[in-house]
Design a protein around this motif. Sequence first.
Motif, mmCIF file in Angstrom:
data_model
loop_
_atom_site.group_PDB
_atom_site.id
_atom_site.type_symbol
_atom_site.label_atom_id
_atom_site.label_comp_id
_atom_site.label_asym_id
_atom_site.label_seq_id
_atom_site.Cartn_x
_atom_site.Cartn_y
_atom_site.Cartn_z
ATOM 1 N N ASP A 81 0.866 -1.184 0.000
ATOM 2 C CA ASP A 81 0.000 0.000 0.000
ATOM 3 C C ASP A 81 0.900 1.230 0.000
ATOM 4 O OD1 ASP A 81 -1.949 1.897 0.221
ATOM 5 O OD2 ASP A 81 -2.642 1.315 2.220
ATOM 6 N N THR A 82 1.423 1.570 -1.163
ATOM 7 C CA THR A 82 2.387 2.667 -1.295
ATOM 8 C C THR A 82 1.735 3.992 -1.660
ATOM 9 O OG1 THR A 82 2.773 2.290 -3.655
ATOM 10 C CG2 THR A 82 4.116 1.014 -2.099
ATOM 11 N N GLY A 83 0.447 3.943 -2.033
ATOM 12 C CA GLY A 83 -0.216 5.157 -2.498
ATOM 13 C C GLY A 83 -0.150 5.328 -4.003
ATOM 14 N N SER A 84 0.479 4.376 -4.692
ATOM 15 C CA SER A 84 0.614 4.422 -6.147
ATOM 16 C C SER A 84 0.175 3.087 -6.724
ATOM 17 C CB SER A 84 2.069 4.700 -6.538
ATOM 18 O OG SER A 84 2.310 4.346 -7.890
ATOM 19 N N ILE A 85 -0.758 3.123 -7.663
ATOM 20 C CA ILE A 85 -1.228 1.881 -8.271
ATOM 21 C C ILE A 85 -0.103 1.171 -9.002
ATOM 22 C CG2 ILE A 85 -2.042 3.069 -10.359
ATOM 23 C CD1 ILE A 85 -3.634 -0.040 -8.702
ATOM 24 N N ARG A 86 0.751 1.944 -9.675
ATOM 25 C CA ARG A 86 1.874 1.334 -10.384
ATOM 26 C C ARG A 86 2.832 0.647 -9.414
ATOM 27 N NH1 ARG A 86 4.358 1.880 -15.299
ATOM 28 N NH2 ARG A 86 2.990 3.607 -15.895
ATOM 29 N N SER A 87 3.230 1.360 -8.364
ATOM 30 C CA SER A 87 4.175 0.789 -7.404
ATOM 31 C C SER A 87 3.582 -0.421 -6.699
ATOM 32 C CB SER A 87 4.585 1.844 -6.373
ATOM 33 O OG SER A 87 5.317 2.873 -6.986
ATOM 34 N N ASP A 183 7.528 -6.043 -14.242
ATOM 35 C CA ASP A 183 7.380 -4.650 -14.677
ATOM 36 C C ASP A 183 6.686 -4.549 -16.027
ATOM 37 O OD1 ASP A 183 8.583 -3.820 -12.371
ATOM 38 O OD2 ASP A 183 10.511 -3.300 -13.296
ATOM 39 N N GLU A 184 7.040 -5.438 -16.946
ATOM 40 C CA GLU A 184 6.442 -5.385 -18.275
ATOM 41 C C GLU A 184 4.969 -5.767 -18.239
ATOM 42 O OE1 GLU A 184 8.944 -7.914 -20.584
ATOM 43 O OE2 GLU A 184 10.551 -6.430 -20.768
ATOM 44 N N ALA A 185 4.624 -6.762 -17.418
ATOM 45 C CA ALA A 185 3.222 -7.175 -17.305
ATOM 46 C C ALA A 185 2.384 -6.072 -16.667
ATOM 47 C CB ALA A 185 3.129 -8.461 -16.473
ATOM 48 N N LEU A 190 -1.614 -1.700 -16.736
ATOM 49 C CA LEU A 190 -1.909 -0.298 -16.412
ATOM 50 C C LEU A 190 -2.491 0.439 -17.609
ATOM 51 C CD1 LEU A 190 1.140 0.783 -14.217
ATOM 52 C CD2 LEU A 190 -1.237 0.568 -13.485
ATOM 53 N N ALA A 191 -2.001 0.103 -18.792
ATOM 54 C CA ALA A 191 -2.500 0.780 -19.992
ATOM 55 C C ALA A 191 -3.993 0.575 -20.174
ATOM 56 C CB ALA A 191 -1.746 0.267 -21.217
ATOM 57 N N GLY A 192 -4.518 -0.497 -19.616
ATOM 58 C CA GLY A 192 -5.933 -0.789 -19.788
ATOM 59 C C GLY A 192 -6.816 -0.417 -18.619
ATOM 60 N N VAL A 194 -5.934 2.409 -16.049
ATOM 61 C CA VAL A 194 -5.810 3.731 -15.433
ATOM 62 C C VAL A 194 -6.689 4.732 -16.152
ATOM 63 C CG1 VAL A 194 -3.482 3.314 -14.582
ATOM 64 C CG2 VAL A 194 -3.806 4.341 -16.841
ATOM 65 N N ARG A 195 -7.082 5.736 -15.407
ATOM 66 C CA ARG A 195 -7.849 6.838 -15.999
ATOM 67 C C ARG A 195 -6.980 7.620 -16.978
ATOM 68 N NH1 ARG A 195 -12.591 8.863 -13.860
ATOM 69 N NH2 ARG A 195 -13.377 7.879 -11.958
ATOM 70 N N SER A 196 -7.580 8.178 -17.969
ATOM 71 C CA SER A 196 -6.853 9.003 -18.930
ATOM 72 C C SER A 196 -6.213 10.180 -18.221
ATOM 73 C CB SER A 196 -7.816 9.524 -19.996
ATOM 74 O OG SER A 196 -7.165 10.381 -20.911
ATOM 75 N N GLY A 197 -4.931 10.383 -18.498
ATOM 76 C CA GLY A 197 -4.226 11.525 -17.905
ATOM 77 C C GLY A 197 -3.526 11.208 -16.605
ATOM 78 N N THR A 198 -3.641 9.934 -16.122
ATOM 79 C CA THR A 198 -2.931 9.552 -14.892
ATOM 80 C C THR A 198 -1.819 8.593 -15.250
ATOM 81 O OG1 THR A 198 -4.351 7.639 -14.448
ATOM 82 C CG2 THR A 198 -5.042 9.766 -13.541
ATOM 83 N N CYS A 199 -0.796 8.548 -14.412
ATOM 84 C CA CYS A 199 0.354 7.687 -14.686
ATOM 85 C C CYS A 199 0.447 6.551 -13.689
ATOM 86 C CB CYS A 199 1.649 8.497 -14.680
ATOM 87 S SG CYS A 199 2.039 9.271 -13.091
ATOM 88 N N GLY A 200 -0.485 6.535 -12.712
ATOM 89 C CA GLY A 200 -0.463 5.485 -11.700
ATOM 90 C C GLY A 200 0.513 5.779 -10.611
#
Length: 200
Positions: A81-87, A183-185, A190-192, A194-200
């Motif tokens: 639970d880092t606060g970032s969906i990507r992380s 990381d690649e997966a 994430l490309a599918g 995340v909301r438009s304009g966010t980087c995760g």
Amino acid sequence: MVTSSEDGRRVAVRGRKLRALVLDATIARIERVGIDNVRIADIAADVGVHETSLYRRWKTLPRLLVDALVSRTAAEVPIPDTGSIRSDLELFTADLARFARTPAGTALIRGTVVSDTDPEVEAARRDFWVQRLSAAEAIIERGKQRGDVRPDVDARLVVLTLGGLIHLYVTHLGDGIPARLPDEAVALVLAGIVRSGTCG
């Protein structure tokens, strides 16, 4: 189990402490000799108890193996639970991949500890995976609450996509999990989601 305290007194080890010792000894056996060669008598000897003590609690070897492996998985693959969906997704997938490379992780994923004739073992495995999936889904739900993830995204589908990929490498491909795979997966997923304009 009976051990000696610092002052030389004999102390009986029971309950949670004994369970932890037995589960650790079981994992050590799996890693040392392979899951197909693990025997309750050997685990009992490693811990210093009679094997009837293990049968009294776990009834069968498959149940003990499942208990040990699912307990180790929960400890080895925590829900970040880092606060970032990507992380969060990268950490979760990387931890799963790392654990899957271990003998204990491989054994659990391949399901070789589950006996088709023991419905209790099958139920224990199913309950574990439902709990783990639900826990991992929290990563996606938190992303939705922050506005990083689209509200229509199916959290379980995301978790199954990432986890299932790791499992496929272990159960069918057999040529190791590529270091860059997590990381690649995650980048693809994430490309599918995340909301438009966010980087995760």
